[in-house]
Every structure is written in C-alpha cells, then in structure tokens.
Design a protein around this motif. Structure first.
Motif, short mmCIF file in Angstrom:
data_model
loop_
_atom_site.label_atom_id
_atom_site.label_comp_id
_atom_site.label_asym_id
_atom_site.label_seq_id
_atom_site.Cartn_x
_atom_site.Cartn_y
_atom_site.Cartn_z
N LYS A 217 0.84 -1.21 0.00
CA LYS A 217 0.00 0.00 0.00
C LYS A 217 0.87 1.25 0.00
O LYS A 217 2.06 1.18 0.30
CB LYS A 217 -0.87 0.01 1.25
CG LYS A 217 -2.10 -0.85 1.14
CD LYS A 217 -2.83 -0.94 2.45
CE LYS A 217 -2.10 -1.83 3.42
NZ LYS A 217 -2.71 -1.98 4.72
N SER A 218 0.25 2.36 -0.24
CA SER A 218 0.99 3.62 -0.30
C SER A 218 1.47 4.01 1.10
O SER A 218 0.74 3.88 2.08
CB SER A 218 0.08 4.71 -0.86
OG SER A 218 0.82 5.87 -1.04
N SER A 223 9.76 2.32 -0.65
CA SER A 223 10.97 2.99 -1.16
C SER A 223 12.01 3.07 -0.06
O SER A 223 13.21 2.88 -0.31
CB SER A 223 10.62 4.38 -1.65
OG SER A 223 9.53 4.31 -2.54
N ALA A 224 11.57 3.34 1.18
CA ALA A 224 12.52 3.44 2.28
C ALA A 224 13.23 2.09 2.49
O ALA A 224 14.44 2.05 2.76
CB ALA A 224 11.80 3.85 3.54
N ILE A 237 11.66 9.14 -1.05
CA ILE A 237 10.57 8.80 -0.14
C ILE A 237 9.86 10.08 0.25
O ILE A 237 10.41 11.16 0.14
CB ILE A 237 11.07 8.05 1.12
CG1 ILE A 237 12.13 8.87 1.85
CG2 ILE A 237 11.60 6.69 0.78
CD1 ILE A 237 12.52 8.27 3.17
N ALA A 239 6.99 11.69 3.12
CA ALA A 239 6.17 11.45 4.31
C ALA A 239 4.74 11.94 4.12
O ALA A 239 3.85 11.59 4.86
CB ALA A 239 6.80 12.15 5.50
N ALA A 243 5.09 8.93 -3.23
CA ALA A 243 6.42 9.31 -3.72
C ALA A 243 6.73 8.59 -5.03
O ALA A 243 7.38 9.12 -5.91
CB ALA A 243 7.47 8.96 -2.67
N THR A 244 6.23 7.37 -5.16
CA THR A 244 6.53 6.59 -6.36
C THR A 244 5.28 6.61 -7.24
O THR A 244 4.22 6.14 -6.81
CB THR A 244 6.89 5.14 -5.97
OG1 THR A 244 7.78 5.20 -4.86
CG2 THR A 244 7.53 4.39 -7.10
N PRO A 265 4.29 2.00 -7.46
CA PRO A 265 3.43 2.97 -6.76
C PRO A 265 2.59 2.24 -5.71
O PRO A 265 2.27 1.06 -5.88
CB PRO A 265 2.53 3.52 -7.88
CG PRO A 265 3.18 3.14 -9.16
CD PRO A 265 3.97 1.91 -8.90
N GLU A 389 13.16 -1.99 9.81
CA GLU A 389 13.01 -0.68 10.44
C GLU A 389 13.87 0.31 9.67
O GLU A 389 15.09 0.20 9.64
CB GLU A 389 13.43 -0.74 11.92
CG GLU A 389 13.36 0.59 12.64
CD GLU A 389 12.03 1.33 12.49
OE1 GLU A 389 11.04 0.87 13.02
OE2 GLU A 389 12.00 2.37 11.78
N ASN A 390 13.21 1.27 9.04
CA ASN A 390 13.94 2.20 8.17
C ASN A 390 14.26 3.53 8.83
O ASN A 390 14.90 4.38 8.22
CB ASN A 390 13.12 2.49 6.91
CG ASN A 390 12.92 1.25 6.08
OD1 ASN A 390 13.89 0.53 5.82
ND2 ASN A 390 11.70 0.96 5.69
N HIS A 391 13.77 3.73 10.02
CA HIS A 391 13.96 5.04 10.63
C HIS A 391 15.45 5.32 10.82
O HIS A 391 16.18 4.48 11.33
CB HIS A 391 13.24 5.11 11.97
CG HIS A 391 13.01 6.52 12.42
ND1 HIS A 391 13.98 7.26 13.02
CD2 HIS A 391 11.92 7.32 12.31
CE1 HIS A 391 13.50 8.46 13.30
NE2 HIS A 391 12.25 8.52 12.87
N ASP A 843 7.26 10.50 11.14
CA ASP A 843 8.27 9.45 11.35
C ASP A 843 8.72 9.39 12.78
O ASP A 843 9.31 8.43 13.22
CB ASP A 843 9.54 9.73 10.54
CG ASP A 843 9.21 10.09 9.14
OD1 ASP A 843 8.10 9.76 8.75
OD2 ASP A 843 10.06 10.71 8.48
N GLU A 846 8.55 6.64 16.85
CA GLU A 846 8.21 5.24 16.64
C GLU A 846 8.75 4.37 17.75
O GLU A 846 8.32 3.26 17.94
CB GLU A 846 8.78 4.76 15.30
CG GLU A 846 8.25 5.49 14.09
CD GLU A 846 6.76 5.32 13.90
OE1 GLU A 846 6.19 4.42 14.51
OE2 GLU A 846 6.16 6.11 13.16
#
Ligand SMILES: Nc1nc2c(ncn2[C@@H]2O[C@H](COP(=O)(O)OP(=O)(O)OP(=O)(O)O)[C@@H](O)[C@H]2O)c(=O)[nH]1
Length: 851
Positions: A217-218, A223-224, A237, A239, A243-244, A265, A389-391, A843, A846
């Motif tokens: 889902k969006s 992407s992250a 990316i 927030a 983005a895609t 997307p 975890e991309n943060h 972001d 978290e």
C-alpha cells in the motif's frame, strides 16, 4: 493494587525466550519425546522422499529442529538427534552446555577435507557410487555443489555464519537434493573449504543476482526499504504524499551481488480503487517480463492495527493480475519494526514477540484468504515474515547495523532470506524442474516447545490462599490486612474522632466565598476528619469480625455450625462501589460502563463483562465474561474459582483459576489448585499445590509444586517463597523456583520490597521495588521494576510504573485518574498535542509510546 515483579519477569522472560529462540519468525516447532530425541513429521518425510514422489523433500518441522539446534536453542549440553523411521540417524547436533552449536551431518559420514571435491574429475575418483552415476547426474551434482559454494560465500559476505537457522536449513535441503542423486559424495565441508578459499582470495567472481519486486500500500515504506537494502538513497521517499508514481527499476551491487529492484506505486486497499491497482500491476507485468522477479516483497506496516479484511480486495487483485504463484516466492515484509507493542487485553502492553506474531498472522491469513487456498492458512505454508526498520535513528549494533527491539539485525536477515529463496529455486530446479519448490514450506513454522520462562514467572507469582469470609465463619479473607496486626492499633486514636469538635461541611456556594487560605485550611481539616472516620470504621469492622470469629468458634463447638451464629451477629453490609470497569476507548453514551457504577456484591458470586479493545467485532467491545465465586466446601475448606471466557467471531479462549485451601492450626495453610490457561493456541492444564507457614510472627514461608500439561509436554515446577514484614510499612517478599520439561530447565528468582503507608489501607500511597532473575538455556535475564502510586492534589491519583532489563530496554507507564475538571481538561490537551506532533513529524516517535 501492587504490581508484582512477576509482571516484569514475564516481559523479560518473553524477551529472553524470543532472543534465545532465534529467527524473526514465530519460533520453531519442535516436539520432543520422552528420551530426549526430537521426533518430527520430517523424519517420515525425509524418508518417504528418498523413495517417494519427491514432492516434499522434508518439512518445516525438521528444519525447526535443526534451527533450534543451530541457534543453541536446546537445553544444557543437549544432544539432538533426528532419527528416521528405520531408526538410523540423519542428523546429530552435539553441543556442550551453554556454548554454540556444532552441526554435523552423519549421513553421509563426515569426511576429511577434500578441497577439490566438487570438480568433475575428483568425483570420478572418489568411490564406487560415483562411478555408477550417469554423466548427466554428475554434472548436476557438480552444479549443485557450485550453488552450495556460492551460497556459503553469500552467507560470508553478509557477515553471518552457516549455523544461522535459515542458512542451516538451506544447506540441509541441498544435502537432501544431493542424496536423491544417489551420491554420498556431496560434502558441506568441502563446499565450506572452497567458499573460504575463494573469499580469502578476494575475487569478485560471485555470479549471483537477484530480482526483487516490491509491492504494498501507499506509504508503508517500500521505497525506504529499498534504500535501506542498498544502504543509499536510490529512490525518493515522501512522508506526506505518494512518492513513487510509476514502476521503477533500480539496480545496484551489494557485496558483489547484483540486485535489481522494482519499486512500484502504492496500491489502494478500497474495493472501489482496484482499477488503479490493476493498471499498476499490468505495468509491473510488462516491466518485469525481461527480468522476472525472483523474490516478491509484500510490504506492510507492523504497527498497522487492522484485524479486519480491509486489504482483501487489493490482495485479490495482486493474485489475479500476477497469478497465485507469485505468493510462492513472497516474503511478508513488515516495516516500522521498532514500533512499541500496543496494550493487550489485560491492559499491559503485549510482548514484542506476541505483537509480531499476531500482526504477521493477520497479514498471512489475509493473503491465504485472497488466494483462496486454505492450505496457505496452515502454519507450514505461510509466507515467511521479515521485519524492517527504516527510521534513521533506529538503534544500531556495534557494527553499525540497524537492529530491532529483539536485538536482531534485520537487513542481513532479509537479504539472507531472499538469497536463500533464490538459491533454493536454483537448486530444486536441478532436482525436479517440473515441480517448482514452494519456499513457504521452509520458513513457515510455529512454536510448540513449552515457554519455560513464562511458566516460571507465572509460577513464582505469590498467590493468596483462599480464606473463609466473615459470613462463612472465617476472618476477613483479605490477605492484605492481618487481623492481629490491625487490632492492636493505637488505642489513643480510638476515641479521637468522637472527641473532635462538631464540624459542618460547607456547601459549594459557601466554599466559593472563602479565601484561598481558608479553603486550604478547610480541606485539610476535612481530609483529616475523613481519615479518622475511615480508621474508626475500619476498626469497628475488624472488631466485629473478630467477635464473629470467636463466636463462630464457640458455635462450632456447641452446634457444629459457625454460620448461623456468625450471621446473627452481622450488621447490615455497607454498599461499597466496585472499582470501575475498563472503559471502551471511544466514548459512547449507550455503553453501560459510562452510565452505571457497580456496587460490591454482597453475595460471593461476581460476574463482570470483559472488555477487549482489539476485539474482532467492535459492536460493543465486550467479548467476554468473568465470573468469580468463593465458597466454603463442607463449611471448612475455603475455595475460590475464577473463570474468564472470551469469544469473538474468530477466537474462543478460556481461563480458569481455582483453588481450595485447608488450615493446619493457626499458622499453617495448604492450598491445592487447578488452572487452565491459553498459551499461544494451546490450552495449558496446571495442577499446583502450596503450603504456607507462619514460622515467626513477622515471617511466612511457602513451598509449592506445579505440574503443567501443555500439548504433549509435561512441565514440572518447584518454588519456595518467603515473606518478611519489616516494621509497620515494609514487606519483603523473595521467591525462587525452577521449571523443567524433559531436559530443558529454567531457574528464576524474584525479590520485591513493598512499602505502604503506616495507616494502610486508609492511606493509599504505595510503592514497590522488584528485581527478577531468570536463567534459561545459558542466558541470564535480569529485570528491575518499580511502581509508585500517590495522590496529586485532592482529586487526582497517579500511578507510575517503570521497568528495565539487562538488555537496556524498558518501559515507563504513567496512569492518572482524576475527578478534577481542570486536570481532565488538561489531559485532553496531551492527545491533541501528540496528534499534532504526529501529523507534523509522522516518522518521529516510533520508538516510544504514550499510555
Ligand atoms: N519510523 C519508520 N518510518 C518509516 C519506515 N519505513 C518508511 N518510513 C517512513 O514512511 C514514509 C513513507 O515511506 P515511503 O518509503 O515513501 O513509502 P512508500 O511505500 O514507498 O510510499 P509510496 O511510494 O507513496 O507508495 C516516509 O516518511 C518514511 O521515512 C520505518 O520502518 N520506520
């Protein structure tokens, strides 16, 4: 109420268990028979495979056994042997206590190192069976060995070891494939040597690439995740918005591996927008024609709170556009992996493991439903789950890799899983091209070995023995108040209340006219009098109970019955409001919890609704009922039974807690109990017994045993507990115990210091400090917990709870309750501020949560 240290212990034990269990999956399913051998279905399958249809080379349970062994997951010094049906050993793992494992295959027998074993010529020279191989088979074997070397090199480049659970599974599977080619000459050792040699040479000749399709889902973090995989910003990316906007091919080289990723997307979940999804997916199809994806990452968020089937239309569209076979190579990728677990039904936060398992289950089940393949709902065919975890400020380990709250470095694990799936499809294509391998069989498994730390911590919890209530001819039944202690409370206070000058409470209008100081003085006087009155009432109540007790005894001697006499002396009971029920999270004036307060029942039977905020069916939020009954069996043996049944559209659970006690003289009491608890999907039946002695005036000692039946496992437990009262305000409780299931043992101890006001229960300021230690499978988990409950102003109460463990993860919980209008208004500001903060910086935050 005082929060027991066991609460923290439970949390820590779960964490310890998670870490010791290894893997980001729900754990390994291993069932052990009495003599300690691991017996799994796989034994049969591994055998059938040799002569059978070859569809199932082995199943997840065998892997799980291996996995458990490879993670050092078995008990102290345990030797694990997997036997085939004919009794011959397939695999053996021998490991000294507390150390890492050494994995060696017994069939084929280990050989001295033969570095060039995988070359064609060496195969021809190395034994009789090889001579029987056809040219084609030899070639296949050679390719298979090359794949194995490649895989070992990949593991090395990821900085992992071949003992890693997933790696061990893949290697084992390749051994089985080789066996089907009838060659005993396929040695992991040789492959390891070769891989080591090639890596040492530092050659960049690793011919390996992987194509990954990323769908979800969006805004879920596709992407992250791609950027995290490459370790650099390859795609943008956003927030705040999509983005895609079109399918993008992103390529790069990671540790010598060519990775090609298709970023897509964000898809939409609503049924109305499936047209958009179809157009995205058809362009995915077009773009991936030339480079078909080897791996499909289905991305969702770990912290998304959906228990319904919102995503079903989207999952169905993916299945119909890309074909159901796409799920064969799918990895469920859950981003925001460092999110804090939400509160469970009991009001305290879920453990991280339970949180991950529940969320994974929801996504896996939705996929199964979308595909319409009921087999996909079975644990052995579920898609593997990988956490991400991309943060940027995610916690990192010493090597600088981002780690999850369970300490696992997620990126190498995700890559290993992807490489493993690709490698296995290459390997199984060699063995039987017409039967594409279903990877889910490798990675879908669940736990069935008993969670010993959890069981230990719940056994160590101190339990009050049921007592006869006043009406039943006993003392007050409240374990917190000791009749003897309270009855000799200061005599001079006795009449203090009666001696006070008359006092007239003021009305609101009169109060408003007072100055600030006057009002303060008024309230001080008012509170002082209330306290004295409460003390007086309590003393009178206790006196009444004492009298009844002695009367009851006389009556019992005279007539054999205590009850009528006791009843005769009883005054009309005072109506006391029950503590409020748990309130539903959103206000609804129809909900009875907002409109009525319940009174303490005068009968010994109590029935209450149970609120489940995460219930499947949100019609009312109440999915269960809790029934409590205390009774006196044969007028002598106090018993207490609590049953809680919850049932929603999908799940049914039952919890039973029953105890019966018998007194030996004035100072001893024995309790026997039978409990039913849900542990995971299984029911545990617990039989327990405990004897308590008051050996000194201020010291009580207890010893207990328990036997738990959980599936095919039996867990025995033993504990000792001591409680010392220090002065008027302090109680020190220490307990130690052990639980054992076959050769697996966990040891633990709890220490708790409780402090309460000298005039407890009138004074409600309480605090508790506790420490718990658990040792299990060579790991030591240490937890510290503290709790304080105090009043702020006249109308607000605050309870602060904090816990930390030796892995330096912990939690602080602050709960306030207030009847003050101003504080209520102020508390409304907090969620509003959090809401605004989250909107501005979605972001952030978290890694913590606010309760
Ligand atoms: N805390 C946290 N934030 C994340 C994580 N993954 C992504 N994000 C954030 O979520 C937002 C959306 O991430 P994207 O990678 O753009 O999401 P996407 O799925 O590619 O979105 P579309 O391209 O619009 O489909 C960004 O602000 C990211 O920083 C994660 O694991 N943890």
């Amino acid at each position: 109420m005082i929060f027991g240290s066991s609460e923290a212990a439970k949390q820590f034990m779960e964490e310890l268990e998670r870490e010791s269990g290894g893997g980001s999956y729900a754990g390994a399913e291993v069932s052990q028979d009495i003599d300690g051998q691991i017996v799994t279905d796989s034994d049969e399958e591994a055998d059938t495979d040799e002569e059978g249809d070859g569809k199932e080379l082995f199943d997840s349970a065998a892997l799980a056994a291996l996995l458990k062994a490879a993670t050092g997951g078995d008990s102290d010094g345990g030797n694990i042997t997997i036997t085939s049906q004919d009794g011959s050993r397939l695999f053996s793992v021998e490991r000294p206590a507390g150390l890492g494992s050494s994995l060696r295959s017994l069939r084929p027998a280990p050989r001295p190192s033969q570095p060039n074993l995988f070359t064609h010529s060496s195969l021809q020279n190395s034994g009789e069976s090889e001579n029987n191989l056809s040219e084609e088979e030899k070639k296949k074997l050679e390719t298979l060995q090359q794949i194995r070397v490649k895989f070992l090199r990949l593991i090395h480049r990821l900085g992992l070891s071949s003992d890693e659970p997933i790696a061990a599974q893949v290697l084992y599977r390749m051994t089985l494939i080789a066996r089907r080619q009838n060659s005993p000459l396929f040695s992991t050792e040789a492959a390891k040597m070769k891989a080591f040699q090639l890596e040492a040479e530092g050659k960049d000749d690793l011919d390996f690439s992987v194509n990954i399709l990323v769908i979800g889902k969006s805004g879920v973090g596709k992407s992250a995740t791609i950027n995290s995989i490459f370790g650099e910003e390859k795609t943008s990316i956003d927030a705040f918005g999509p983005a895609t906007t079109s399918v993008k091919e992103i390529s790069g080289v990671v540790d010598g591996v060519k990775i090609r990723v298709f970023d897509t997307p964000g898809l939409k979940s609503s049924a109305m927008e499936q047209g958009f999804n179809r157009s995205v997916l058809s362009s995915v199809k077009k773009l991936t024609k030339k480079n078909p994806p080897d791996i499909f990452l289905y991305v969702d968020r770990l912290d998304a709170q959906t228990r319904d089937l919102n995503d079903l239309p989207m999952l169905k569209t993916i299945t119909s556009c890309l074909g159901p076979s796409i799920w064969r190579s799918a990895i469920v990728t859950l981003t925001h992996g460092a999110s804090a677990p939400p509160d469970g039904p009991s009001g305290s936060p879920l453990s991280y493991e339970v949180f991950v398992t529940q969320r994974s289950h929801v996504v896996q089940q939705s996929i199964g439903q979308a595909v319409g393949d009921l087999r996909m709902m079975s644990p052995s065919l579920m898609n593997p789950v990988s956490l991400v975890e991309n943060h940027p400020s995610c916690r990192r380990n010493r090597d600088g890799h981002k780690i999850l709250p369970n300490g696992q470095s997620w990126r190498p694990q995700l890559l290993l899983l992807s490489y493993s799936m690709k490698i296995l499809s290459e390997a199984s294509a060699l063995s039987k091209p017409e039967d594409p391998f279903d990877h889910r069989k490798l990675f879908g498994f669940r736990t069935r070995s008993p969670p010993l730390p959890y069981m230990l911590s719940s056994m160590l919890q101190s339990r009050a023995h049921p007592k006869l209530s006043a009406e039943q001819g006993g003392d007050n039944g409240d374990s917190d108040i000791d009749l003897d202690d309270l009855s000799d409370s200061d005599q001079e206070e006795e009449d203090e209340y009666d001696q006070l000058p008359p006092f007239k409470p003021l009305r609101k209008a009169q109060l408003a006219k007072l100055s600030k100081e006057q009002r303060k003085a008024y309230f001080e006087e008012y509170d002082y009098r209330v306290k004295l009155l409460q003390k007086k009432q309590l003393r009178e109540e206790l006196k009444r109970m004492k009298e009844m007790k002695s009367k009851g005894k006389e009556a019992a001697i005279d007539y054999g019955y205590a009850e009528e006499e006791a009843d005769a002396g009883a005054a009309a009971p005072v109506a006391v409001p029950l503590p409020d029920m748990a309130l539903p999270p959103s206000f609804d004036s129809d909900n009875p919890a907002y409109r009525y307060r319940f009174l303490e029942p005068t009968s010994q039977f109590l029935a209450r609704p149970v609120l489940d905020t995460h219930g499947w069916d949100h019609d009312c939020g109440y999915d269960g009922v809790n029934v409590e009954q205390s009774l006196a069996i044969a007028s002598r043996f106090p018993a207490a039974v609590t049953v809680q049944i919850t049932k929603d559209k999908k799940d049914f659970s039952i919890n039973l807690d029953s105890s019966i006690a018998a007194k030996h003289g004035e100072n001893g009491s024995t309790m026997a109990g039978f409990d039913i608890q849900s542990i995971g999907k299984q029911l545990a039946y617990i039989v327990r017994g405990e004897t308590k002695f008051k050996n000194l005036k201020k010291n009580k000692t207890a010893c207990g045993i328990s036997v738990t039946f959980l599936g095919e496992n039996m867990v025995t437990g033993l504990k000792v507990e001591d409680q010392i009262i220090l002065g008027k305000q302090y109680v020190l409780v220490g307990s130690a115990g052990t639980v054992r299931s076959q050769s697996d043992t966990a040891y633990g101890a709890n220490f708790e210091l409780q402090r309460r006001e000298a005039d407890f229960p009138i004074g409600q300021v309480q605090s508790t400090l506790s420490m718990s230690v658990i040792k299990w499978r060579g790991d030591l988990a240490l937890g510290f917990n503290s709790m304080a409950q105090f009043a702020v102003g006249r109308n607000s109460k605050v309870a602060v709870r904090a816990g930390i463990n030796n892995k330096l993860s912990g939690q602080v919980t602050v709960r306030t309750s207030s009847s003050d209008h101003l504080s209520l208004a102020l508390t409304a500001i907090i969620p509003t501020a959090i809401g605004i903060y989250r909107k501005l910086w979605p972001d952030a935050g978290e890694n913590y949560s606010i309760y």
